[in-house]
Scaffold this motif. Structure first.
Motif, PDB file in Angstrom:
ATOM      1  N   SER A 191      -7.129   9.773  -4.380  1.00  0.00           N
ATOM      2  CA  SER A 191      -6.312  10.292  -2.847  1.00  0.00           C
ATOM      3  C   SER A 191      -4.830  10.172  -3.070  1.00  0.00           C
ATOM      4  CB  SER A 191      -6.861   9.244  -1.856  1.00  0.00           C
ATOM      5  OG  SER A 191      -6.066   9.364  -0.502  1.00  0.00           O
ATOM      6  N   LYS A 192      -4.587   8.816  -3.540  1.00  0.00           N
ATOM      7  CA  LYS A 192      -3.070   8.620  -3.792  1.00  0.00           C
ATOM      8  C   LYS A 192      -2.512   9.561  -4.724  1.00  0.00           C
ATOM      9  CE  LYS A 192      -2.520   5.075  -1.263  1.00  0.00           C
ATOM     10  NZ  LYS A 192      -1.538   5.004   0.016  1.00  0.00           N
ATOM     11  N   PHE A 193      -3.045  10.188  -5.746  1.00  0.00           N
ATOM     12  CA  PHE A 193      -2.693  11.154  -6.994  1.00  0.00           C
ATOM     13  C   PHE A 193      -3.575  12.316  -6.978  1.00  0.00           C
ATOM     14  CE2 PHE A 193      -1.660   6.768  -8.360  1.00  0.00           C
ATOM     15  CZ  PHE A 193      -0.375   6.654  -8.679  1.00  0.00           C
ATOM     16  N   SER A 194      -3.507  12.941  -5.828  1.00  0.00           N
ATOM     17  CA  SER A 194      -4.123  14.204  -5.543  1.00  0.00           C
ATOM     18  C   SER A 194      -4.117  15.378  -6.525  1.00  0.00           C
ATOM     19  CB  SER A 194      -4.063  14.778  -4.212  1.00  0.00           C
ATOM     20  OG  SER A 194      -2.692  14.998  -3.779  1.00  0.00           O
ATOM     21  N   GLY A 195      -2.718  15.273  -7.102  1.00  0.00           N
ATOM     22  CA  GLY A 195      -2.509  16.519  -8.205  1.00  0.00           C
ATOM     23  C   GLY A 195      -3.162  16.024  -9.411  1.00  0.00           C
ATOM     24  N   LEU A 196      -3.605  14.977  -9.488  1.00  0.00           N
ATOM     25  CA  LEU A 196      -4.348  14.347 -10.896  1.00  0.00           C
ATOM     26  C   LEU A 196      -5.969  14.453 -10.487  1.00  0.00           C
ATOM     27  CD1 LEU A 196      -1.768  11.583 -11.961  1.00  0.00           C
ATOM     28  CD2 LEU A 196      -1.814  14.010 -12.597  1.00  0.00           C
ATOM     29  N   SER A 197      -6.455  15.037  -9.450  1.00  0.00           N
ATOM     30  CA  SER A 197      -7.752  14.664  -9.272  1.00  0.00           C
ATOM     31  C   SER A 197      -8.676  14.811 -10.289  1.00  0.00           C
ATOM     32  CB  SER A 197      -8.255  15.639  -8.010  1.00  0.00           C
ATOM     33  OG  SER A 197      -7.820  17.045  -8.246  1.00  0.00           O
ATOM     34  N   ASP A 198      -8.529  15.975 -11.050  1.00  0.00           N
ATOM     35  CA  ASP A 198      -9.502  16.371 -12.232  1.00  0.00           C
ATOM     36  C   ASP A 198      -9.399  15.152 -13.583  1.00  0.00           C
ATOM     37  OD1 ASP A 198     -10.281  18.746 -10.988  1.00  0.00           O
ATOM     38  OD2 ASP A 198      -8.845  20.112 -11.966  1.00  0.00           O
ATOM     39  N   LEU A 199      -8.251  14.748 -13.697  1.00  0.00           N
ATOM     40  CA  LEU A 199      -7.568  13.927 -14.608  1.00  0.00           C
ATOM     41  C   LEU A 199      -8.409  12.642 -14.079  1.00  0.00           C
ATOM     42  CD1 LEU A 199      -6.556  13.474 -17.358  1.00  0.00           C
ATOM     43  CD2 LEU A 199      -4.193  13.001 -16.393  1.00  0.00           C
ATOM     44  N   VAL A 200      -8.288  12.168 -12.795  1.00  0.00           N
ATOM     45  CA  VAL A 200      -8.850  10.879 -12.423  1.00  0.00           C
ATOM     46  C   VAL A 200     -10.269  10.938 -12.510  1.00  0.00           C
ATOM     47  CG1 VAL A 200      -9.238   9.392 -10.385  1.00  0.00           C
ATOM     48  CG2 VAL A 200      -6.991  10.588 -10.782  1.00  0.00           C
ATOM     49  N   GLN A 201     -11.069  12.161 -12.078  1.00  0.00           N
ATOM     50  CA  GLN A 201     -12.470  12.149 -12.128  1.00  0.00           C
ATOM     51  C   GLN A 201     -12.992  12.181 -13.813  1.00  0.00           C
ATOM     52  OE1 GLN A 201     -14.030  15.594 -10.243  1.00  0.00           O
ATOM     53  NE2 GLN A 201     -16.143  15.327 -10.960  1.00  0.00           N
ATOM     54  N   SER A 202     -12.364  12.780 -14.579  1.00  0.00           N
ATOM     55  CA  SER A 202     -12.742  12.846 -16.203  1.00  0.00           C
ATOM     56  C   SER A 202     -12.542  11.337 -16.602  1.00  0.00           C
ATOM     57  CB  SER A 202     -12.104  13.698 -17.012  1.00  0.00           C
ATOM     58  OG  SER A 202     -10.705  13.792 -16.903  1.00  0.00           O
ATOM     59  N   THR A 203     -11.679  10.624 -16.280  1.00  0.00           N
ATOM     60  CA  THR A 203     -11.302   9.491 -16.770  1.00  0.00           C
ATOM     61  C   THR A 203     -12.129   8.478 -16.337  1.00  0.00           C
ATOM     62  OG1 THR A 203      -8.934  10.041 -16.983  1.00  0.00           O
ATOM     63  CG2 THR A 203      -9.622   7.579 -17.138  1.00  0.00           C
ATOM     64  N   HIS A 204     -12.487   8.661 -15.161  1.00  0.00           N
ATOM     65  CA  HIS A 204     -13.488   7.719 -14.621  1.00  0.00           C
ATOM     66  C   HIS A 204     -14.837   7.862 -15.017  1.00  0.00           C
ATOM     67  CE1 HIS A 204     -15.659   6.281 -10.496  1.00  0.00           C
ATOM     68  NE2 HIS A 204     -15.627   5.176 -11.370  1.00  0.00           N
ATOM     69  N   GLU A 205     -15.502   9.157 -15.169  1.00  0.00           N
ATOM     70  CA  GLU A 205     -16.383   9.322 -15.729  1.00  0.00           C
ATOM     71  C   GLU A 205     -16.869   8.964 -17.403  1.00  0.00           C
ATOM     72  OE1 GLU A 205     -17.075  13.590 -15.373  1.00  0.00           O
ATOM     73  OE2 GLU A 205     -17.617  13.454 -13.206  1.00  0.00           O
ATOM     74  N   ALA A 206     -15.708   8.873 -17.978  1.00  0.00           N
ATOM     75  CA  ALA A 206     -15.699   8.550 -19.388  1.00  0.00           C
ATOM     76  C   ALA A 206     -15.582   7.044 -19.507  1.00  0.00           C
ATOM     77  CB  ALA A 206     -14.383   8.954 -20.243  1.00  0.00           C
ATOM     78  N   LEU A 207     -14.969   6.548 -18.254  1.00  0.00           N
ATOM     79  CA  LEU A 207     -15.174   4.784 -18.315  1.00  0.00           C
ATOM     80  C   LEU A 207     -16.496   4.406 -17.951  1.00  0.00           C
ATOM     81  CD1 LEU A 207     -13.413   2.261 -18.873  1.00  0.00           C
ATOM     82  CD2 LEU A 207     -12.929   2.492 -16.185  1.00  0.00           C
ATOM     83  N   ASP A 208     -17.176   5.006 -17.041  1.00  0.00           N
ATOM     84  CA  ASP A 208     -18.617   4.876 -16.516  1.00  0.00           C
ATOM     85  C   ASP A 208     -19.539   4.831 -17.772  1.00  0.00           C
ATOM     86  OD1 ASP A 208     -17.778   3.941 -13.939  1.00  0.00           O
ATOM     87  OD2 ASP A 208     -18.579   6.138 -13.080  1.00  0.00           O
ATOM     88  N   LYS A 209     -19.210   5.862 -18.528  1.00  0.00           N
ATOM     89  CA  LYS A 209     -19.981   6.183 -19.703  1.00  0.00           C
ATOM     90  C   LYS A 209     -19.918   5.024 -20.832  1.00  0.00           C
ATOM     91  CE  LYS A 209     -20.825   9.428 -23.647  1.00  0.00           C
ATOM     92  NZ  LYS A 209     -20.388  10.707 -23.971  1.00  0.00           N
ATOM     93  N   ILE A 210     -18.983   4.650 -20.981  1.00  0.00           N
ATOM     94  CA  ILE A 210     -18.936   3.381 -22.287  1.00  0.00           C
ATOM     95  C   ILE A 210     -18.698   1.754 -21.559  1.00  0.00           C
ATOM     96  CG2 ILE A 210     -17.585   5.071 -23.439  1.00  0.00           C
ATOM     97  CD1 ILE A 210     -15.033   3.298 -23.120  1.00  0.00           C
ATOM     98  N   ASN A 211     -18.398   1.937 -20.130  1.00  0.00           N
ATOM     99  CA  ASN A 211     -18.146   0.491 -19.811  1.00  0.00           C
ATOM    100  C   ASN A 211     -19.114  -0.233 -18.977  1.00  0.00           C
ATOM    101  OD1 ASN A 211     -15.945  -1.515 -20.246  1.00  0.00           O
ATOM    102  ND2 ASN A 211     -15.538  -1.498 -17.879  1.00  0.00           N
ATOM    103  N   TYR A 212     -20.250   0.381 -18.900  1.00  0.00           N
ATOM    104  CA  TYR A 212     -21.329   0.212 -17.830  1.00  0.00           C
ATOM    105  C   TYR A 212     -22.396  -0.227 -18.539  1.00  0.00           C
ATOM    106  CZ  TYR A 212     -18.573   0.562 -13.537  1.00  0.00           C
ATOM    107  OH  TYR A 212     -17.742   0.466 -12.495  1.00  0.00           O
ATOM    108  N   LEU A 213     -23.424  -1.184 -18.237  1.00  0.00           N
ATOM    109  CA  LEU A 213     -24.596  -1.521 -18.786  1.00  0.00           C
ATOM    110  C   LEU A 213     -25.386  -1.474 -17.420  1.00  0.00           C
ATOM    111  CD1 LEU A 213     -26.532  -2.767 -20.940  1.00  0.00           C
ATOM    112  CD2 LEU A 213     -26.132  -5.050 -19.646  1.00  0.00           C
ATOM    113  N   PHE A 214     -26.044  -0.277 -17.288  1.00  0.00           N
ATOM    114  CA  PHE A 214     -26.881   0.210 -16.258  1.00  0.00           C
ATOM    115  C   PHE A 214     -25.815   0.595 -14.962  1.00  0.00           C
ATOM    116  CE2 PHE A 214     -30.138  -2.070 -18.733  1.00  0.00           C
ATOM    117  CZ  PHE A 214     -30.649  -1.041 -18.874  1.00  0.00           C
ATOM    118  N   VAL A 215     -25.906  -0.379 -13.852  1.00  0.00           N
ATOM    119  CA  VAL A 215     -24.955  -0.402 -13.021  1.00  0.00           C
ATOM    120  C   VAL A 215     -23.979  -1.677 -13.001  1.00  0.00           C
ATOM    121  CG1 VAL A 215     -26.382   0.615 -11.204  1.00  0.00           C
ATOM    122  CG2 VAL A 215     -26.289  -1.924 -11.470  1.00  0.00           C
TER     123      VAL A 215
END
Length: 424
Positions: free
Chosen positions: A208-232
């Motif tokens: 929301s705060k960096f709406s111009g970077l929404s695609d980059l925010v989403q891809s970074t969050h997804e990458a972090l979820d993939k590597i930094n989570y053990l289930f939930v």
């Protein structure tokens, strides 16, 4: 020493250990990523196996010490009974010498398993730093944030926006972040600090705060979820915080609460299993030391249960994986030590034991001679002092007897004679 949350810890003792462990984790992470298994939790499991394999020689020595200590218990009790109730120095020294000779006979140290604990504790404390600061030690993880951090810092008013995101997420870094600092490296670290610890709704606020970077925010969050989570479970967060997040969410997340509770519970159960398996090889549980060990075996898993609530999930995962590895090691070591040839061990230690006994005898003789010499010297000095005092008194008496009339010495003599006559 830098105190940035995701900067490598630079302590004089734990700092080098943490960096060494982090380097091993980074190599494992890169290797797993190359075969399509890019996940920090899996990296921790493999890392745990590697660490315990490296420490296996020490583990073997510790287990051998425990087995031999049980074997030598009858002889140890005989020595204790022999000197029971004797508190004089000669008896106590003799008991100590016989006890040391017994340890030498079996080739074990009186320090026992202390070395294992002394090595384990720094590793555990250093791992705490690594798991709380994963991007500082695993360069590939920090690289996930690089494009997003660059985009954020290129956005007007980013410092104010990041401060609001930090405050809203109720994060607690080691120092208060200054997103408007002039040092861009410091600012970049603060942003990584914040992004790495954000919950899911925090990432919504970033978008929301960096709406111009929404695609980059989403891809970074997804990458972090993939590597930094053990289930939930976010492995960099603590089970206690995750339980609070699940309970106070707008819609209670019971799945998150249960998974977070499982970390300390499984940690406790796995350590209890390890202790039970270790006790199968033990038969002597009657003496005071065995009773103390029983108490320790109850308290230590309980302590890990409560501590696991307040340390990162990654560290709890390390404890669980470590307990599983120890169970496997213990099973095979028990099988191995069941076939131990005690006579061959004693025979192999005869020469070493004789040399150690000789050294102890020489050392004790040196101490005795030194003490004896000091005593003689002291007595001689005292005798000299007495003789010197007698000479001084004789000279003073001669001086008083030859004193001239009217002098102070002659008057003192008159007083002395008067006192002597009145005291008769």
């Amino acid at each position: 020493m830098s105190e940035l949350f995701l900067t490598a810890y630079n302590g004089s003792i734990l700092g080098p250990i943490a960096k060494g462990l982090g380097w091993i984790m980074d190599r494992i992470y890169v290797l797993l990523a190359a075969i399509g298994l890019e996940n920090i939790a899996l990296t921790i499991v493999v890392f745990t196996v590697v660490i315990y394999l490296l420490m296996f020689p020490l583990t073997y020595k510790q287990q051998k010490f425990s087995v031999l200590q049980r074997k030598m218990q009858p002889e140890m009790k005989a020595i204790q009974e022999k000197y029971k109730g004797k508190k004089d120095q000669a008896s106590m020294q003799a008991q100590q010498n016989e006890t040391q000779a017994l340890y030498d006979k079996y080739g074990v140290s009186m320090a026992g398993s202390c070395g294992y604990m002394l090595i384990q504790m720094p590793i555990l404390f250093a791992l705490y730093r690594v798991f709380y600061n994963v991007p500082a030690y695993i360069s590939s993880v920090k690289g996930i944030f690089s494009k997003l951090v660059t985009g954020i810092m290129a956005t007007d008013g980013y410092a104010d926006s990041m401060q609001k995101i930090y405050d809203a997420a109720k994060l607690r870094l080691q120092i208060t972040p200054d997103f408007g600092a002039s040092d861009k490296t410091v600012v970049s670290d603060f942003i990584v600090d914040t992004l790495y610890k954000l919950p899911n709704d925090g990432w919504d606020m970033v978008a929301s705060k960096f709406s111009g970077l929404s695609d980059l925010v989403q891809s970074t969050h997804e990458a972090l979820d993939k590597i930094n989570y053990l289930f939930v479970l976010n492995i960099s967060d603590t089970p206690l915080n995750l339980i609070k997040d699940g309970w106070f969410a707008s819609h209670k997340n019971f799945g998150l609460i249960v998974c977070a509770l499982l970390v300390p519970i499984v940690s406790y159960l796995s350590q209890m299993l390890n202790i039970k398996l270790a006790q199968t090889a033990s038969s002597d549980q009657n003496d005071a030391m065995a009773q103390q060990m029983k108490t320790m075996n109850i308290m230590m898993p309980l302590m890990s249960f409560f501590i696991a609530f307040s340390v990162p999930v990654g560290l709890g995962l390390y404890w669980i994986a470590g307990a599983v590895v120890r169970v496997i090691q213990q099973y095979f070591l028990n099988k191995h030590f069941e076939k131990i040839d005690l006579e061959s061990i004693i025979e192999a230690n005869k020469e070493k034991a004789a040399k150690k006994a000789e050294k102890r005898g020489i050392r004790q003789a040196q101490i005795y001679n030194a003490a004896n010499m000091n005593t003689k010297k002291t007595m001689s000095e005292k005798a000299n002092l007495v003789n010197a005092s007698d000479d001084v008194l004789k000279k003073a008496e001669e001086f008083r007897s030859n004193a001239s009339d009217g002098s102070l010495a002659s008057k003192a003599n008159l007083v002395k004679q008067f006192n002597e006559q009145n005291n008769k």
